[in-house]
Design an enzyme around this catalytic site. Sequence first.
Site, short mmCIF file in Angstrom:
data_model
loop_
_atom_site.label_atom_id
_atom_site.label_comp_id
_atom_site.label_asym_id
_atom_site.label_seq_id
_atom_site.Cartn_x
_atom_site.Cartn_y
_atom_site.Cartn_z
N ARG A 128 0.86 -1.19 0.00
CA ARG A 128 0.00 0.00 0.00
C ARG A 128 0.89 1.24 0.00
O ARG A 128 1.85 1.33 0.77
CB ARG A 128 -0.92 0.01 1.22
N GLU A 175 -2.50 7.76 -4.56
CA GLU A 175 -2.96 7.30 -5.88
C GLU A 175 -4.39 7.81 -6.09
O GLU A 175 -5.18 7.86 -5.17
CB GLU A 175 -2.98 5.77 -5.93
N HIS A 196 0.70 0.17 -9.99
CA HIS A 196 -0.10 -0.69 -9.11
C HIS A 196 -0.59 -1.93 -9.86
O HIS A 196 -1.79 -2.23 -9.87
CB HIS A 196 -1.29 0.09 -8.54
#
Length: 366
Positions: free
Chosen positions: A208, A233, A250
Amino acid sequence: MIKILADDRIPFVSELFGDFGELILKPGAHIQNRDLLAVNALLTRSITSVDSALLEGTAVEFVGSATAGFDHIDSTWLKKQSIHWAYAPGANATAVAEYVLHCVAYLHKKNLLPRKSATAAIIGVGHVGCVVSDRLRKIGFTVFHNDPPRAQLEKDFISVPLASLANVDLVCLHTPLVKTGNFPTYHLIDNRFLKMLKPGSVLLNAGRGAVIDNNALLQCDHVITCLDVWENESTVNLQLLEKTTIATPHIAGYSKQAKLRATLMIYDAFLKYFHLSDTRRFSELQQLQETMTLNIQDGRNAEDILLTLFDPGRESQRMREALAENPDQFEYLRRHFPLRNEFSAIQLTPTPSALLRKELDDWGFK
């Protein structure tokens, strides 16, 4: 009849769920409360925030998220409303572990990571962290674990303190994002931790984004940085992007097999909740189960083969160029990123030599 609304990007959602009622497909980013007023089951991904704003006053009684994490789900509110929910923990563990191996192969080729007597620290040893640890050990790393919550639950689990990880060659982050409680992970990797790391060590985050204080990382010049996830993000700090050695949007968990695995996990939960029988159409799922053939040339080693399949350096350059042209392209890059095949789905031809076969076995090819 069950009314189902599903994110249109969930693989094979029509083939699996279409027989059970009325199935409506919609982009996950555009799913709104008014779409769900008469819907019984919501099938989604992490792009959709599942909370009171989305579900208040709707008929939704089941939520299935085809994701390995559930940061986007207000599980406390769902429980209060007696809305059953399911997700896909561990579905992408193999894909993320193989992403890490691709990065290791790239760093080896660039002489940024030692091939012999290398050490690694896995911070967050859950579904993904366990697989990463196992795969790194098989290619020769000595691996240390840091996971205080797990150590509290399992007396035989050894969690090495963060302060003892200063001299490892590779730090891999695979924790969830936790902001409260006894073991928060928000900005776990801060200025103090970064300063402690030895020069030339590698920090790889495929967990994360906000587990690392990205502003502190921006000021850190002695660590090699590999980021698949980013704080805030889908906005990416362009200065930090330029400093990273490996930068991807990601997609560490993006494999065909991981996506299918996640869909099947919420499919099974859906069947159980609504007391339905399995009608999956194996013939229509066949294409994701088939092997991919890769021609290998004489003189190639396992790392060359890994980088033929997925080259983090090339993808990093592609991301830099795209975001330099348009900083808002992160979600577009992620949405359109081609799915990899996991090593188990790759058939090598011609048959590798015994020496190469042993090397490939160590890297996870079977």
